[in-house]
Design a protein around this motif. Sequence first.
Motif, mmCIF file in Angstrom:
data_model
loop_
_atom_site.group_PDB
_atom_site.id
_atom_site.type_symbol
_atom_site.label_atom_id
_atom_site.label_comp_id
_atom_site.label_asym_id
_atom_site.label_seq_id
_atom_site.Cartn_x
_atom_site.Cartn_y
_atom_site.Cartn_z
ATOM 1 N N SER A 526 59.919 43.438 -13.868
ATOM 2 C CA SER A 526 59.387 42.610 -14.427
ATOM 3 C C SER A 526 58.836 41.795 -13.545
ATOM 4 C CB SER A 526 60.016 41.566 -15.427
ATOM 5 O OG SER A 526 61.373 40.879 -14.177
ATOM 6 N N ARG A 527 58.016 40.492 -13.181
ATOM 7 C CA ARG A 527 57.417 39.490 -12.919
ATOM 8 C C ARG A 527 58.353 38.393 -11.513
ATOM 9 N NH1 ARG A 527 52.584 37.689 -11.490
ATOM 10 N NH2 ARG A 527 52.520 35.692 -10.384
ATOM 11 N N PRO A 528 59.343 38.600 -12.720
ATOM 12 C CA PRO A 528 60.773 37.395 -12.392
ATOM 13 C C PRO A 528 61.154 38.262 -11.575
ATOM 14 C CG PRO A 528 60.210 36.792 -14.483
ATOM 15 C CD PRO A 528 59.244 38.051 -14.279
ATOM 16 N N ASP A 529 61.881 39.346 -11.624
ATOM 17 C CA ASP A 529 62.832 40.221 -10.812
ATOM 18 C C ASP A 529 62.386 40.616 -9.897
ATOM 19 O OD1 ASP A 529 65.107 40.418 -13.740
ATOM 20 O OD2 ASP A 529 63.846 41.817 -13.856
ATOM 21 N N THR A 530 60.590 40.719 -9.422
ATOM 22 C CA THR A 530 60.371 41.473 -8.418
ATOM 23 C C THR A 530 59.853 40.132 -7.636
ATOM 24 O OG1 THR A 530 58.392 42.894 -10.239
ATOM 25 C CG2 THR A 530 57.721 41.724 -7.922
ATOM 26 N N GLN A 531 60.032 38.841 -7.646
ATOM 27 C CA GLN A 531 59.760 37.238 -7.177
ATOM 28 C C GLN A 531 60.967 37.419 -6.530
ATOM 29 O OE1 GLN A 531 58.221 35.018 -9.793
ATOM 30 N NE2 GLN A 531 55.915 35.156 -9.804
ATOM 31 N N LEU A 532 62.217 37.249 -7.241
ATOM 32 C CA LEU A 532 62.867 37.534 -6.894
ATOM 33 C C LEU A 532 63.914 38.523 -6.178
ATOM 34 C CD1 LEU A 532 66.626 36.254 -6.948
ATOM 35 C CD2 LEU A 532 66.449 38.299 -8.583
ATOM 36 N N VAL A 533 63.382 39.905 -5.584
ATOM 37 C CA VAL A 533 63.508 40.860 -4.778
ATOM 38 C C VAL A 533 62.660 40.433 -3.371
ATOM 39 C CG1 VAL A 533 63.051 43.218 -4.347
ATOM 40 C CG2 VAL A 533 63.858 43.261 -6.468
ATOM 41 N N GLU A 534 61.633 40.461 -3.951
ATOM 42 C CA GLU A 534 60.832 39.719 -2.934
ATOM 43 C C GLU A 534 61.270 39.002 -1.993
ATOM 44 O OE1 GLU A 534 55.946 39.095 -1.659
ATOM 45 O OE2 GLU A 534 56.194 39.387 -3.674
ATOM 46 N N PHE A 535 61.670 37.374 -2.426
ATOM 47 C CA PHE A 535 61.919 36.443 -1.648
ATOM 48 C C PHE A 535 63.138 37.232 -1.121
ATOM 49 C CE2 PHE A 535 65.738 33.356 -1.706
ATOM 50 C CZ PHE A 535 65.041 32.320 -1.347
ATOM 51 N N LEU A 536 63.820 38.042 -1.725
ATOM 52 C CA LEU A 536 65.274 38.151 -0.952
ATOM 53 C C LEU A 536 64.931 38.731 0.531
ATOM 54 C CD1 LEU A 536 67.745 39.497 -3.259
ATOM 55 C CD2 LEU A 536 67.682 37.403 -2.750
ATOM 56 N N VAL A 537 64.155 39.772 0.754
ATOM 57 C CA VAL A 537 64.070 40.348 1.638
ATOM 58 C C VAL A 537 63.028 39.037 2.543
ATOM 59 C CG1 VAL A 537 62.057 42.266 1.769
ATOM 60 C CG2 VAL A 537 63.657 43.036 0.031
ATOM 61 N N ARG A 538 62.141 39.071 2.130
ATOM 62 C CA ARG A 538 61.833 37.688 3.155
ATOM 63 C C ARG A 538 62.375 37.119 4.006
ATOM 64 N NH1 ARG A 538 56.886 36.960 -0.104
ATOM 65 N NH2 ARG A 538 55.842 37.567 1.507
ATOM 66 N N HIS A 539 63.559 36.587 3.156
ATOM 67 C CA HIS A 539 64.222 35.593 3.926
ATOM 68 C C HIS A 539 65.394 35.871 4.001
ATOM 69 C CE1 HIS A 539 61.636 32.640 3.951
ATOM 70 N NE2 HIS A 539 61.026 32.688 2.209
ATOM 71 N N HIS A 540 65.831 37.036 4.299
ATOM 72 C CA HIS A 540 67.070 37.285 4.150
ATOM 73 C C HIS A 540 67.899 37.424 5.768
ATOM 74 C CE1 HIS A 540 65.314 41.333 6.433
ATOM 75 N NE2 HIS A 540 65.605 41.585 7.340
ATOM 76 N N LEU A 541 67.210 37.283 6.280
ATOM 77 C CA LEU A 541 67.602 36.257 7.361
ATOM 78 C C LEU A 541 67.972 34.785 7.795
ATOM 79 C CD1 LEU A 541 65.185 39.034 10.442
ATOM 80 C CD2 LEU A 541 67.950 38.469 9.381
ATOM 81 N N THR A 542 67.030 34.198 7.054
ATOM 82 C CA THR A 542 66.749 32.928 6.940
ATOM 83 C C THR A 542 68.707 31.748 6.452
ATOM 84 O OG1 THR A 542 64.735 32.970 6.055
ATOM 85 C CG2 THR A 542 66.136 30.774 5.721
#
Length: 873
Positions: A526-542
């Motif tokens: 789903s769109r919310p799940d995709t946004q969550l996973v994409e956020f986690l990968v993009r900011h996994h070092l933050t």
Amino acid sequence: MSALPEASARAPGSVAALRARFRDGKAELIGHFRNGRPTTTAARQLLKALARHVDATLADLWAHAGMPAGAALVAVGGYGRGELFPYSDVDVLVLLPADAAGGDALRASVEGFITACWDIGLEIGSSVRTLDECLEEAQRDVTVQTALLESRLICGARKLFNNFRDATTQAVDAPAFLRAKTLEMQQRHVKYEGTPYSLEPNCKESPGGLRDLQVVIWVARAAGLGRTWGELAAKGLVTPFEASQLARHEGTLKLIRARLHVVAGRREDRLVFDLQTAVAESFGYHPTKAQRSSEVLMHRYYWAAKAVAQLNQILMLNIEDRVNGSEAEPARPINERFRDRAGMLEVASDDLYLQHPDAILETFLVFAQEPGIQGLSSRTLRALYNSRSVMDGRFRRDPRNRALFMQILRQPVGLTHAFRLLNSTSVLGRYLWVFRRIVGRMQHDLFHVYTVDQHILMVLRNVRRFFIPEHAHEYPFCSRLAAHWDHPELLYIAALFHDVAKGRGGDHSELGALEVRRFCRDHGLSRPDTQLVEFLVRHHLTMSRIAQKEDLSDAEVIASFARLVGNERHLIGLYLLTVADIRGTSPRVWNAWKGKLLEDLFRLTLRALGGSHPNVDAEIEARMHEARQILALHTALPGTEEPLWRTLEVSYFARHEAADIAWHARSLWRHIETREPVVRARPSSVGDGLQVLVYSPDRPDLFARICGYFDGAGFSILDAKIHTTRAGYALDTFQVVSTRLADTSPAAYRDLIALVENQATAALSSDGPLPQPSQGRVSRRVRSFPVVPRVTLAPDERAQRWLLTVSASDRSGLLYAIARVLARHHINLQLAKITTLGERVEDTFLVDGPALQQPRTQLQIESELLDAVAAPA
């Protein structure tokens, strides 16, 4: 490869002449190989030519020593295969007839022969036995039995050798030998980290190394199933394609090992960091912007080693079935495609995957779902190995396969083992083509100790363990958060993709976010799940960066991070992934202090997300109230804290917890106006080590003197909180760990605390010049892959203080060297964040001082810091 004269055409001559002939002949062969093209054919020719050269030399020495006519000289072990690596030992057996007289003449001849071997430069491993003694020794020691299996006559009595070979072959108990070699192999794999992907693999002994191939041939020979890959194929143990792959990968490993010997100039079977670049250059590999030359070499090695590990498993299971007769055991049907044979998952037909490609991923789903299945049978492994051609673009786009992959991710048990099998059988890299690019990719950042694919699977395992109650004691806080998290597969996907773009150039977090968005779209998230996973990968070092480098007492830092994560679900997911990621890099990187920093950032951000904007005055009042309660529990008189607290700024209370505030007040209430340094220590409340309080009249070199003491006393500083009172006193708190503290008993802590308090007080009372920092030795890994030192100095967000960031290779004395530069320029330290990432440091300091207002002085300070942190030559 130049030819050498046969022994029969040469006169034995003197030992000195033989020495010169042996040395020159060996040098000629190695030189020809070194200067020639690095091909597997060249390596094979070298190994055989070296063996022939040694054969001829030994035959000359045998004749020179006057050995009796009834004796035989036998090559055993690796030399018995008729191959010899440039600097390997030469293993020989002096085989004596049963009626050989053990007199002085025979003893002198044998001793003269062995001594002559050493004299001319042969590193010989020798044994002297009769046939009966060989059989007796072989019964006691499977290693001897293995060496005798690979025997070859060099010179002497052929009839005696033939009797020896027949007797040793007949004496082998194939089932017992198979069991012994299997256990020995398992033990060896554990010793070498259980993976082909060690960053410094032993190309002979590590999993997937040459020894794994030799074990297969040994057990096959013992069972009478063949001596070569071709013979094993003729007996149906391998297919012709597998036989060709075995020969190909064996050639690659032999070539790398031979080049390694030549480059090292000695027997060296480990691809250590010191030699990887030189070996790579001997292959003609050159560095590019994206890859070191050593990475190209190691990628080639890992691909060969992985294939060898797969084929070794297939063959060992096949031989075990053949020797033990388990092929005839009945199998329990699981469904029409699979069956359970003695706890191993087996395909119903050899061409299952070719006829039904979707059964490939179904294999791993069934593996995870069936509780009695312990692994994949040799038949299944072979079918997977031979079905790689069907795992193409159509296979990856097939909706059935995408649904199966998501089903595997959603399994409540067996996920970690299923994904390890997916990777070891090469199915994961063929289904996720983006994953294939990072299989066997090294990471020379002195932070990760695993290849990228192994690190990703380690992070996946760590995330999975958050959801398993049996592992709740390992990650108590993470396990509590995971217990209320729905759809764990979203975190598993983030773990799989967080580093998947490593090695491409550019920001791997951004590139990985693009890849995971594509995966989520293709797999129907789903769109919310995709946004969550994409956020986690993009900011996994933050989150790790903020927790370890920024001031968590700064409300704006917390508010900014809260705006980034946006909601509680994103925060929880990022926290869980961050902990799993750090713990999946290296056993040395994670510690309790880092865990506390991450948890503090999580709790502060969670409160901010709940709408509770920090009220600094209320927060400080609450901490002061809690500190007074703690003081009362320690029977402190009312008002004990007031003399100290009147001298402290608001920032002190914002940066320290109530327990620390109470400890400071209890320790210092009698020393508020002291002119002598006060040092107090106690066991750290977070993990091993000590918490050390330093209270002293402030002076520019104080921090440097403190660091100098800790450096000289063998302590590493994990964190430093620096505060200057209104009365001009430094009140500094350090979290330190010591290599001395192997014993963590209360008595050991008491002794160490007393030592620190006495020695540090004496060190800080000194008015002498600051001693030169020790030029601490850097590790071998740092020497091979040095970090380019970097120093940045920039105003903080409020432009009131300066943020100094230092990145360099770690070594003893490094922090002290930095502190001396700051002291020399009278720079005041407000906060220090000490971050050690394996063998790299990333330290951040909040500083101020008049010197920083002048651009020319700034440049001078940065230059001096670069000189200070540069690794010694």
